[in-house]
Design an enzyme around this catalytic site. Structure first.
Site, PDB file in Angstrom:
ATOM      1  N   ASP A 465      -3.850   8.324   0.130  1.00  0.00           N
ATOM      2  CA  ASP A 465      -2.911   7.239   0.425  1.00  0.00           C
ATOM      3  C   ASP A 465      -3.482   6.303   1.485  1.00  0.00           C
ATOM      4  OD1 ASP A 465      -2.724   9.307   2.315  1.00  0.00           O
ATOM      5  OD2 ASP A 465      -0.683   8.782   2.875  1.00  0.00           O
ATOM      6  N   ARG A 469      -4.404   7.721   9.527  1.00  0.00           N
ATOM      7  CA  ARG A 469      -3.451   8.508  10.310  1.00  0.00           C
ATOM      8  C   ARG A 469      -3.535   9.987   9.923  1.00  0.00           C
ATOM      9  NH1 ARG A 469       1.119   5.435   7.267  1.00  0.00           N
ATOM     10  NH2 ARG A 469       1.482   6.791   5.466  1.00  0.00           N
ATOM     11  N   GLU A 471      -2.675  11.925   7.816  1.00  0.00           N
ATOM     12  CA  GLU A 471      -2.163  12.078   6.457  1.00  0.00           C
ATOM     13  C   GLU A 471      -3.346  12.108   5.495  1.00  0.00           C
ATOM     14  OE1 GLU A 471       1.367   9.902   5.901  1.00  0.00           O
ATOM     15  OE2 GLU A 471       1.750  10.752   3.937  1.00  0.00           O
ATOM     16  N   TRP A 531       5.737   9.805  -8.909  1.00  0.00           N
ATOM     17  CA  TRP A 531       4.730  10.690  -8.312  1.00  0.00           C
ATOM     18  C   TRP A 531       4.390  11.783  -9.346  1.00  0.00           C
ATOM     19  CZ3 TRP A 531       7.314   7.235  -5.686  1.00  0.00           C
ATOM     20  CH2 TRP A 531       6.753   6.686  -4.541  1.00  0.00           C
ATOM     21  N   GLU A 744      -0.092  -0.955   3.676  1.00  0.00           N
ATOM     22  CA  GLU A 744       0.959  -0.090   3.154  1.00  0.00           C
ATOM     23  C   GLU A 744       2.272  -0.850   2.993  1.00  0.00           C
ATOM     24  OE1 GLU A 744       1.814   3.195   5.763  1.00  0.00           O
ATOM     25  OE2 GLU A 744       2.698   4.312   4.100  1.00  0.00           O
ATOM     26  N   HIS A 765      -3.832   0.882   2.420  1.00  0.00           N
ATOM     27  CA  HIS A 765      -3.162   1.602   1.339  1.00  0.00           C
ATOM     28  C   HIS A 765      -3.457   0.811   0.059  1.00  0.00           C
ATOM     29  CE1 HIS A 765      -0.683   4.603   3.305  1.00  0.00           C
ATOM     30  NE2 HIS A 765       0.126   4.723   2.259  1.00  0.00           N
TER      31      HIS A 765
HETATM   32  C1  BGC Z   1       2.377   7.928   1.976  1.00  0.00           C
HETATM   33  C2  BGC Z   1       2.664   7.163   0.724  1.00  0.00           C
HETATM   34  C3  BGC Z   1       3.330   8.157  -0.181  1.00  0.00           C
HETATM   35  C4  BGC Z   1       4.676   8.396   0.455  1.00  0.00           C
HETATM   36  C5  BGC Z   1       5.634   9.180  -0.349  1.00  0.00           C
HETATM   37  C6  BGC Z   1       3.678   8.231   2.598  1.00  0.00           C
HETATM   38  O1  BGC Z   1       3.580   8.859   3.817  1.00  0.00           O
HETATM   39  O2  BGC Z   1       1.500   7.251   2.795  1.00  0.00           O
HETATM   40  O3  BGC Z   1       1.775   6.285   0.296  1.00  0.00           O
HETATM   41  O4  BGC Z   1       3.336   7.893  -1.503  1.00  0.00           O
HETATM   42  O5  BGC Z   1       4.508   8.935   1.740  1.00  0.00           O
HETATM   43  O6  BGC Z   1       6.579   9.847   0.375  1.00  0.00           O
END
Ligand code: BGC
Length: 867
Positions: A465, A469, A471, A531, A744, A765
């Protein structure tokens, strides 16, 4: 005389066919040349193994993924292959292609010759980051070395060295997989690194994804796949008298500590060269009696998971020079590389021993200072301590998303801080770049450039994503939206194949996790539209760009399970309204702190997608020749459409959510009762957009389909206006705000230059960049018709203020090129169609007249056409 030749022979989807996992690799070749209307009538393949070459002839027009013509290759076997193609009838033949060598990896546990995954005797860290470990082994080789291969992987990330030299140029190897299901090993040709006599092999291992901290839930989770770092290697040396095998088993030692104090994906590295064991991987290094070295121990070896890679490794792909050095309002020194990129710095520095240089990496500045808040708990900070010697340093086991680097404690008296001392190294999955686009509008070109950069930053072994960060996870929904754009820009077939296999193996009762590889804290697999739908859509999109039926077959069962058992449903077959949904995530009207709070209901969005993906599974069945399944899913689509209309539409065909996304989805997915209803709805969509001043009103669910839905109803001009809009929210707003990647949020940076207050504010993103698909298809005018581009559409639709566009795509058959312009004389189009394909050409204002053309170069014009 028209020319035709074979420009490239490839095996499966490998860029470099060394150490591949397929015993009978399918073969493809691309053509080069301007032969007109050339189609292939047959081909010859010559396969040279140990003995005499074998020659095979086929009467077939196939030139993509044709079957391996002979006995399967065994482990570590190589064959050299060349191909010649024959023109249909009187058409010319190609000369023989260059010969390309393909070599397999290891197929079974036995092939690993008792190599094990070795760990160290040192107690492993459980609740803290793991210090990287060096593994070392010395051995001798008595004969001449004919050829040598290193097969290697790690619990963590590895860098291998032979006799002091780095093996290969992969970084962050072996990449990230769902390690419980597949664990990649790499194969290297190390013939030139070895010598007759004494040799040494060293392996440096860092925690990486395997044992490092991942995710954001309660500060992230460590040791997801295991808490002990390890290395596994098999070195095979062919000599005139036979084979010598060196394996990770006996006689290795492991370091107690080392110069890399910490190395974390999110947090960067701390490096102290004063702790280097200089020359540790050279054959004359003396480790005996040195208390720095410990014995090793056996970890459980993942024999059942070991696989050769499907996609390319991560590599250093380019370097970016320092643009400017800034001084912040509080007096900090900040380097500006002019481009938000992903990778790390390389330093060349000397200064007083013990100097502790600190590098803080961020994507943006906040009031002139490095903006660390959007990184959440990822520090993205390296600390390099200087020793006596001049130091060249670059990161080994971390990466960062950044444009700016705050530098502290630089020894300015000894080393000027300039472009010789610091350079940014860009790393990503080393995909082949195949698609290009350029047009007369510099802002759109900049947008396209930014989209490519966000792809680079997020194709990091898995589709992530974001790269900065805490993530950086393989969110399925994001890649669902972006995959058609990605597949045009780069050859992604192998990349998706590997990731989709992991996705498939992580499905639980048909439900894929929200992120693949799955990471705790993103929840147990919970069925969620868009998703979860990636299991169908990404497989289909990969098939469409590659034409690879095997990939479709590999994913079909998982796609079916998602539809048949994964999706929780109501009595009418639609989604259970209580199911968890992310919906039209990041709708521009959602509050900064609640990105799921969209204006279009998430159940509505989920139901619309359900009809679409059910239809795709029907198409998959049809491609795979599964007639019963095809009929079954086609019937489901009919029923679901009726149920959707019943649940969400008025008898007159108005939808429950007359919003941009609310209309885009049923338009694009054909959910209206008939053409009239759909056309009416498209006009209402147009009106909504016009009333909204051509600003974007869609989130993740609608954005990637917005332009396509409008163009489907001849409203491309409306979308051009949206694309050219520069006020927020729009694509060019980001460009106007000096973005160098896609963000994003539509407004990750607010108009006053301050950061969006949402805690989830990335500047890299790719979902917003999904508009590239429309740019390529509608401005560029290129889209596949048959999977794999055997036939394709050429239909540029000029609009906006654009006066020309040039688009190229290196298809599985060869290069496609479209260039158009509008001037005083009218519309002009130049087209190149590669051999063994055909194109359906439609010119503006002449849509009824579709010309089908074979290979060659064409020029068309429409006199009097103007914008
Ligand atoms: C991500 C997104 C993701 C989303 C879904 C985010 O924290 O960066 O791109 O699809 O969460 O919950």
């Amino acid at each position: 005389m028209a020319e035709i030749s074979i420009s490239q022979v490839a095996f499966e989807h490998h860029r470099e066919p060394l150490g591949i996992g397929e015993a009978k690799p399918r073969i493809s070749w691309r053509f080069h040349g301007d032969a007109s209307n050339w189609t292939q009538g047959g081909y010859s393949v010559e396969v040279q193994r140990d003995s005499e070459p074998e020659l095979f002839h086929f009467n077939s027009s196939n030139s993509v993924l044709v079957p391996w013509p002979t006995v399967a290759l065994s482990s570590s076997e190589s064959a050299t292959v060349r191909v010649r193609a024959y023109g249909q009838g009187d058409l010319p033949d190609t000369p023989w292609s260059d010969a390309v060598t393909v070599e397999t990896g290891l197929f079974s546990k036995e092939d690993w010759s008792r190599a094990i995954m070795m760990g160290t005797e040192k107690k492993t860290e459980k609740n803290a980051t793991h210090q990287p470990i060096h593994f070392l082994h010395q051995f001798s080789t008595n004969s001449t070395i004919e050829k040598a291969r290193l097969y290697i992987t790690a619990y963590g990330l590895y860098e291998a060295y032979i006799n002091g030299n780095r093996v290969g140029n992969n970084v962050l190897a072996p990449g990230w997989q769902s390690y419980n299901h597949s664990h990649v090993y790499n194969t290297y040709d190390v013939t030139d690194l070895l010598q007759t006599g004494n040799n040494a092999i060293g392996i440096h291992v860092g925690e990486g994804w395997y044992a490092g901290r991942l995710g954001f839930f309660q500060g992230g989770t460590r040791n997801i796949w295991g808490d002990a770092l390890g290395a596994m290697a098999l070195l095979v040396i062919w000599t005139p008298t036979g084979k010598q095998v060196v394996n990770s088993y006996w006689g290795w030692v492991a370091s107690r500590s080392g110069p890399l104090i910490t190395a974390e994906l999110y947090n960067g590295e701390v490096y102290d060269p004063r702790l280097e064991q200089t020359g540790w991987s050279s054959p004359d290094y003396r480790w005996r009696n040195d208390t720095n070295w410990l014995g090793n121990r056996e970890l459980s070896t993942p024999y059942d998971q070991l696989v050769a890679p499907d996609g390319p490794p991560i590599r250093r792909v380019q370097e970016v020079q320092l643009q400017e050095i800034l001084t912040s309002p509080t007096g900090k020194t900040i380097l500006d590389f002019g481009q938000n990129l992903v990778g790390w710095l390389r330093l060349k520095v000397k200064g007083p021993s013990g100097t502790r240089i600190k590098l803080v990496h961020t994507e943006v500045l906040d009031h002139g200072e490095v903006a660390t808040r959007p990184l959440r708990t990822a520090t993205q900070t390296d600390e390099i301590i200087l020793g006596e010697e001049p130091q060249t340093w670059e990161a080994a086991f971390t990466y960062k998303g950044f444009r700016y680097v705050q530098v502290e404690n630089w020894p300015i008296e000894d080393t000027p801080l300039d472009e010789d001392a610091v350079v940014a190294v860009v790393v990503h999955s080393d995909l082949e770049e195949i698609g290009t686009f350029e047009c007369s509008n510099p802002l759109i070109n900049k947008l396209h450039h930014n989209i490519r950069w966000s792809m680079k930053g997020n194709f990091m072994s898995v589709p992530t994503d974001c790269p900065q960060r805490d993530e950086r996870l393989g969110w399925t929904g994001d890649s669902h939206a972006f995959s058609p754009s990605a597949n045009f820009l780069y050859d992604t077939s192998g990349f998706w194949r590997g990731w989709l296999r992991d996705l498939r193996s992580e499905q639980v009762k048909g439900v894929p996790p929200l992120v693949v590889p799955s990471v705790p804290g993103t929840g147990p697999p919970v069925a969620t539209a868009i998703w979860g739908d990636a299991v169908v859509v990404n497989a289909w999109n990969t098939y469409l760009s590659s034409g690879d039926l095997d990939i479709l077959r590999e994913q079909y069962v998982g796609a079916k399970e998602w539809i048949d058992t994964g999706i929780p449903r109501n009595e009418d077959g639609l989604w259970d309204r209580n199911a968890f949904q992310l919906g039209d995530w990041l709708d521009p009207l959602s509050p900064p702190d609640d990105p799921g709070q969209a204006t279009t209901s998430s159940s509505y969005v989920a139901d619309a997608y359900l009809v679409y993906v059910t239809g795709l599974v029907g198409k998959m069945a049809s491609e795979l020749g599964l007639e019963d399944d095809r009929l079954h899913y086609e019937e489901s689509v009919t029923n679901l459409k009726a149920a959707f209309r019943e649940a969400w539409m008025s008898p007159e065909g108005r939808v429950a959510y007359e919003t941009q996304t609310g209309l885009v989805l049923p338009l694009y997915f054909d959910l209206f009762k008939d053409g009239d209803e759909a056309v009416n709805a498209s006009r209402r969509l147009q009106k909504i957009i016009e009333d909204n001043d051509y600003l974007v009103g869609t989130g993740f669910a609608g954005t990637h389909l917005l332009g396509l839905a409008l163009s489907k109803y001849s409203l491309s001009e409306t979308f051009y206006k949206m694309l050219l809009q520069t006020k927020v929210p729009s694509w060019l707003y980001q460009v106007k705000m000096n973005a160098t990647t896609t963000w994003e949020r539509w407004d990750s940076l607010l108009e006053d230059g301050s950061l969006n207050p949402g805690e989830m504010t990335s500047f890299n993103h790719y979902a917003v960049g999904s508009v590239a698909n429309w740019i390529h298809q509608v401005i560029g005018g290129l889209a596949p018709v048959d999977p794999g581009w055997k036939t394709f559409k050429v239909q540029p639709i000029p609009g906006g203020n654009l006066t020309w566009a040039k688009t190229s795509y290196l298809s599985p058959y060869g290069k496609i090129y479209v260039e158009w312009s509008v001037d005083d004389t009218g519309f002009n189009l130049d087209l190149e169609v590669p051999p063994n394909t055909s194109a359906f050409v439609t010119l503006p204002r002449d849509t009824k007249n579709i010309r089908r053309v074979g290979s060659g170069k064409y020029h068309y014009s429409v006199a009097g056409f103007h914008l």
